[in-house]
Enzyme design. Structure first.
Site, mmCIF file in Angstrom:
data_model
loop_
_atom_site.group_PDB
_atom_site.id
_atom_site.type_symbol
_atom_site.label_atom_id
_atom_site.label_comp_id
_atom_site.label_asym_id
_atom_site.label_seq_id
_atom_site.Cartn_x
_atom_site.Cartn_y
_atom_site.Cartn_z
ATOM 1 N N HIS A 61 4.257 6.881 9.216
ATOM 2 C CA HIS A 61 5.348 7.569 8.236
ATOM 3 C C HIS A 61 5.141 8.882 8.042
ATOM 4 C CE1 HIS A 61 2.028 7.262 5.285
ATOM 5 N NE2 HIS A 61 2.086 6.040 5.212
ATOM 6 N N HIS A 65 -3.631 5.686 -3.167
ATOM 7 C CA HIS A 65 -2.687 6.834 -3.668
ATOM 8 C C HIS A 65 -1.572 5.999 -4.319
ATOM 9 C CE1 HIS A 65 -0.152 5.800 -0.031
ATOM 10 N NE2 HIS A 65 -1.227 4.978 0.174
ATOM 11 N N HIS A 108 -3.680 -3.320 -2.179
ATOM 12 C CA HIS A 108 -2.615 -2.313 -2.124
ATOM 13 C C HIS A 108 -1.392 -3.008 -1.688
ATOM 14 C CE1 HIS A 108 -0.753 1.513 -1.393
ATOM 15 N NE2 HIS A 108 -1.219 1.610 -0.213
ATOM 16 N N ASP A 117 1.870 -1.790 5.262
ATOM 17 C CA ASP A 117 0.958 -1.682 6.313
ATOM 18 C C ASP A 117 0.005 -2.456 5.997
ATOM 19 O OD1 ASP A 117 0.308 0.296 4.164
ATOM 20 O OD2 ASP A 117 -0.806 1.612 5.717
ATOM 21 N N TYR A 144 -5.211 12.721 7.495
ATOM 22 C CA TYR A 144 -4.967 11.543 6.506
ATOM 23 C C TYR A 144 -5.073 11.967 5.297
ATOM 24 C CZ TYR A 144 -4.494 6.802 4.909
ATOM 25 O OH TYR A 144 -4.191 5.730 4.395
ATOM 26 N N GLU A 188 1.073 -1.621 -0.079
ATOM 27 C CA GLU A 188 2.042 -1.027 0.748
ATOM 28 C C GLU A 188 2.181 -1.837 2.052
ATOM 29 O OE1 GLU A 188 0.802 3.135 1.254
ATOM 30 O OE2 GLU A 188 2.799 3.540 2.390
ATOM 31 N N HIS A 197 -8.152 1.898 7.055
ATOM 32 C CA HIS A 197 -7.567 2.625 8.450
ATOM 33 C C HIS A 197 -8.713 3.096 8.917
ATOM 34 C CE1 HIS A 197 -3.424 1.991 7.406
ATOM 35 N NE2 HIS A 197 -3.744 2.346 6.171
ATOM 36 N N ASP A 240 -7.209 2.436 1.322
ATOM 37 C CA ASP A 240 -6.767 3.609 1.988
ATOM 38 C C ASP A 240 -7.874 4.903 1.876
ATOM 39 O OD1 ASP A 240 -4.496 2.876 3.345
ATOM 40 O OD2 ASP A 240 -3.117 3.292 1.492
#
Ligand SMILES: Cc1cc2nc3c(=O)[nH]c(=O)nc-3n(C[C@H](O)[C@H](O)[C@H](O)COP(=O)(O)O)c2cc1C
Ligand SMILES: [Fe+2]
Ligand SMILES: [Fe+2]
Length: 396
Positions: free
Chosen positions: A26, A147, A80, A84, A192, A82, A223, A166
């Site tokens: 992204h 985040h 989280h 991903d 990142y 999100e 990640h 993250d």
């Protein structure tokens, strides 16, 4: 066919997916690919922490199957929402019909809004709540805005292990799952952080306060590689980036059509370097902007150049400015320069932006009409020296 099985401590496994071909996450440049990490805990209650991105559910399930039948999973921890990390909940619930999703109140709300029409068997956990898995347990700590607002991390006190989501993550695909097995992690981690986390640095500092004194031996992010050595070093880096990332460094960035602004850029960079400050230079037209953003984060001075294009800064520099803004550059020295033909305009716009972004100090811009003369280049060099001296003074 998935054979790699990675045991982090006894009965805690990495079971994520490796996205070898990822080149753009992204908007974040990922020249070496990336990973979506999920973790499987085998205990009286079988637990999966986070899931993976779209198209990787099969890989996740294959990897789980090398350890256990997914149908036996009791808890799916959603740290989280999100996509991903949350996209594979649908596939997981199909494979594990008795599993419950454990998430925060906000997490529950965001899951419903992210997957309209889907029914999730959700159990909400509060900030600080502990869930027993049998021999081991998980304590959930909400870290809002690191985040996203719903983000939480999970701490396993029996192993002094934190699933950090993250935070402490990076995008890099390697055959190795531990950071101590690779030596090129600094730049991906910085990229990142600068692209995804730095805007919310204040929230990171709050999260640090919240976990102050908690012993941590292993950090398992969502990640990139797992941290099991030099935990102090990595948390120190994160703390520094979240408080004041600036080093005794400068960067000069520019965009140009006919190379006048480029000549100015080189002369300015040489001027900065001449007073002993490490200075890098980037032609924004040839660069991945997220890469330059990482360098800008650690620079004390950011010097932005653009030729005037229809009374504005040329597009590549204009496009870079939001990346600069999102670094919250309040401890930086800023300056703008560029070549113009008649009325100019680029450096006026850039200078206004640097001020709007609340740079600590913004110099008057430096303009050259058409091609720089020898004298103009000398002015550029001296401008660089002035910037370099200011950087030096900030660290003396
Ligand atoms: C498409 C285009 C639009 C331009 N618009 C302006 C302008 O609005 N105002 C101005 O002062 N110069 C304008 N210029 C002139 C350039 O700013 C000038 O040629 C400058 O020296 C180019 O710098 P560079 O060699 O770094 O590309 C324009 C040039 C081009 C090619
Ligand atoms: Fe995220
Ligand atoms: Fe993520």
């Amino acid at each position: 066919m998935t054979s790699e099985k990675v045991e982090i401590v006894k009965d805690v496994y990495w079971v994520g997916a490796i996205d070898w071909m990822l080149r753009d996450f992204h908007g974040l440049w990922t020249p070496k690919g990336g990973t979506y990490n999920a973790y499987l805990i085998i205990d009286e209650k079988i637990t999966l922490i986070d899931t993976v991105a779209p198209n990787f559910s099969a890989e996740l399930l294959d990897r789980i199957r090398t350890i256990i039948d997914p149908a036996k999973i009791d808890y799916l921890i959603c740290q989280h929402v999100e996509p991903d990390h949350s996209t594979a909940y649908a596939a997981m619930l199909e494979a594990a019909p008795n599993a419950k999703i454990i998430t925060s109140k906000r997490g529950a709300e965001y899951l419903q809004k992210s997957f309209p029409g889907m029914e999730f068997p959700i159990e909400i956990v509060d900030d600080g709540e502990t869930l027993s898995l049998g021999k081991r347990s998980l304590k959930f700590v909400q870290i809002p805005m690191v985040h996203w607002p719903e983000t939480m991390i999970s701490y396993m006190p029996e192993e002094q292990l934190v699933f950090s989501n993250d935070a402490f993550g990076m995008q890099i695909a390697t055959p190795y799952r531990f950071a101590d097995q690779i030596d090129d992690w600094y730049e991906p981690l910085r990229s990142y952080y600068s692209y995804i986390v730095r805007f919310n640095a204040a929230a990171v500092l709050k999260a640090f306060k919240k976990i102050e004194g908690v012993p941590i031996k292993i950090i398992c992010p969502s990640h990139g590689p797992i941290w099991r050595k030099n935990i102090q070093e990595i948390t120190d880096i994160y703390y520094r980036w979240s408080s004041s990332p600036e080093q005794e460094q400068a960067i000069v960035v520019y965009s140009t059509i006919w190379k006048s602004t480029e000549q100015m850029a080189h002369a300015i960079r040489e001027g900065i370097a001449s007073v002993g400050v490490a200075a890098e230079i980037y032609n924004l037209e040839d660069e991945q902007l997220s890469r330059v953003q990482g360098a800008a984060m650690e620079a004390k001075a950011v010097v932005v150049g653009a030729m005037t294009y229809n009374i504005d800064p040329y597009y590549p520099t204009a496009a870079f400015m939001p990346y600069l803004k999102h670094l919250r550059p309040t401890n930086k020295i800023g300056a703008a320069f560029g070549s113009y033909g008649w009325g100019g305009g680029a450096t006026k716009v850039l200078t206004g932006q640097l001020k709007d972004f609340k740079f600590e100090e913004v110099l008057d811009p430096l303009n050259v009409q058409f091609r720089p003369s020898e004298e103009d280049l000398k002015r550029c060099y001296e401008y660089g020296q002035e910037i370099g001296r200011k950087v030096k003074a900030a660290f003396s």
